[in-house]
Design a protein around this motif. Structure first.
Motif, PDB file in Angstrom:
ATOM      1  N   TRP A  15     118.280 116.822  38.708  1.00 22.31           N
ATOM      2  CA  TRP A  15     118.458 116.642  37.263  1.00 22.31           C
ATOM      3  C   TRP A  15     119.895 116.963  36.848  1.00 22.31           C
ATOM      4  N   ALA A 235     109.692 113.273  43.109  1.00 22.81           N
ATOM      5  CA  ALA A 235     109.731 112.850  41.706  1.00 22.81           C
ATOM      6  C   ALA A 235     108.946 113.814  40.830  1.00 22.81           C
ATOM      7  N   VAL A 239     110.698 115.904  37.864  1.00 26.49           N
ATOM      8  CA  VAL A 239     110.286 115.793  36.460  1.00 26.49           C
ATOM      9  C   VAL A 239     109.878 117.161  35.916  1.00 26.49           C
ATOM     10  N   THR A 242     113.010 119.270  35.485  1.00 21.69           N
ATOM     11  CA  THR A 242     113.796 118.786  34.347  1.00 21.69           C
ATOM     12  C   THR A 242     113.193 119.268  33.039  1.00 21.69           C
ATOM     13  N   ALA A 243     111.860 119.162  32.924  1.00 16.74           N
ATOM     14  CA  ALA A 243     111.181 119.588  31.700  1.00 16.74           C
ATOM     15  C   ALA A 243     111.366 121.086  31.460  1.00 16.74           C
TER      16      ALA A 243
END
Length: 252
Positions: A15, A235, A239, A242-243
């Motif tokens: 990220w 992935a 994700v 990143t969140a």
């Protein structure tokens, strides 16, 4: 090549390449370009691109180490691969790559009177990561694991494990791509691990270790199922990370 890029794109800490206000993406571009230029037998171009890399971040000194190691390996001086030709004076041009860091230190000396202010800042109050036994022996890491809840030390353990995995990949990288790239990966993993007291930040500092991602892509090539599972898992972690990072969690 596609699998190698996929491994990098879905690396859990990737990220930092996608919109964060850090220099990782720019640094990676210069790193890849410098090594591509060297593989194309253009050492001066490689040195100039390496200088842009070392100007992008102080830890870019690993690029200098990598370019020199690969240049020596290309001439058979590391005993790893068949020499492409004899050593030339022009090969020394890769040392131009240190210019970026040199100019940065010169600017710090003129502006603040401290050419190595970026090292001194690591030991400032609240950061407490000055070079020395406390940092090198990871005493803060041990203390965090002992005293803090899992939510605080788990990100540190994950990054420590990731660092060890990249170091463990060095022999395979050396066999597959040459000892020069093995030395580069070792430097890329070892330097940030040495300079942090608790492994925080190591996850993102491993991004420039592109030979490891190339090795992963090479390993995935004969396995169709793994080509789907590994990027999917990457992935998911990307994700999720990143969140959490966007929500204010200090993950790397």
């Amino acid at each position: 090549a596609m699998l190698a890029v996929t491994a990098l794109a879905f690396y859990p800490y990737a990220w930092f390449l996608y919109g964060t206000a850090y220099s990782d993406a720019l640094f990676l571009v210069f790193v890849l370009s410098a090594f591509l230029a060297l593989e194309a037998d253009r050492p001066l171009v490689a040195g100039l691109l390496g200088a842009l890399a070392t100007a992008t971040r102080p830890t870019g000194v690993v690029v200098v180490i990598g370019l020199v190691a690969v240049a020596l390996d290309r001439r058979g001086l590391l005993g790893g691969r068949k020499p492409r030709s004899t050593v030339r004076r022009a090969d020394a041009a890769v040392l131009v790559s240190i210019a970026g860091l040199t100019v940065w230190c010169a600017w710090l000396a003129v502006r603040f009177g401290h050419p190595f202010a970026w090292i001194e800042t690591e030991g400032s109050r609240g950061w407490n990561q000055a070079p020395g036994p406390h940092t090198w022996l990871k005493l803060a890491f041990i203390d965090h694991v002992r005293r803090l809840p899992p939510s605080a030390w788990l990100p540190l353990v994950v990054q420590a494990a990731m660092c060890l995995a990249f170091i463990a990949a060095v022999p395979a990288v050396s066999r597959r791509f040459g000892r020069g790239y093995g030395i580069y990966v070792l430097a890329t993993a070892f330097l940030p691990a040495l300079s942090t007291s608790d492994f925080m930040g190591v996850g993102r500092y491993l991004l420039p270790a592109f030979p490891v991602f190339a090795l992963v892509g090479s390993a995935l090539e004969p396995h169709r199922l793994a080509q789907r599972i590994v990027p999917a898992l990457g992935a998911i972690t990307l994700v999720a990370g990143t969140a959490l990072f966007a929500s204010g969690y200090y993950l790397s």
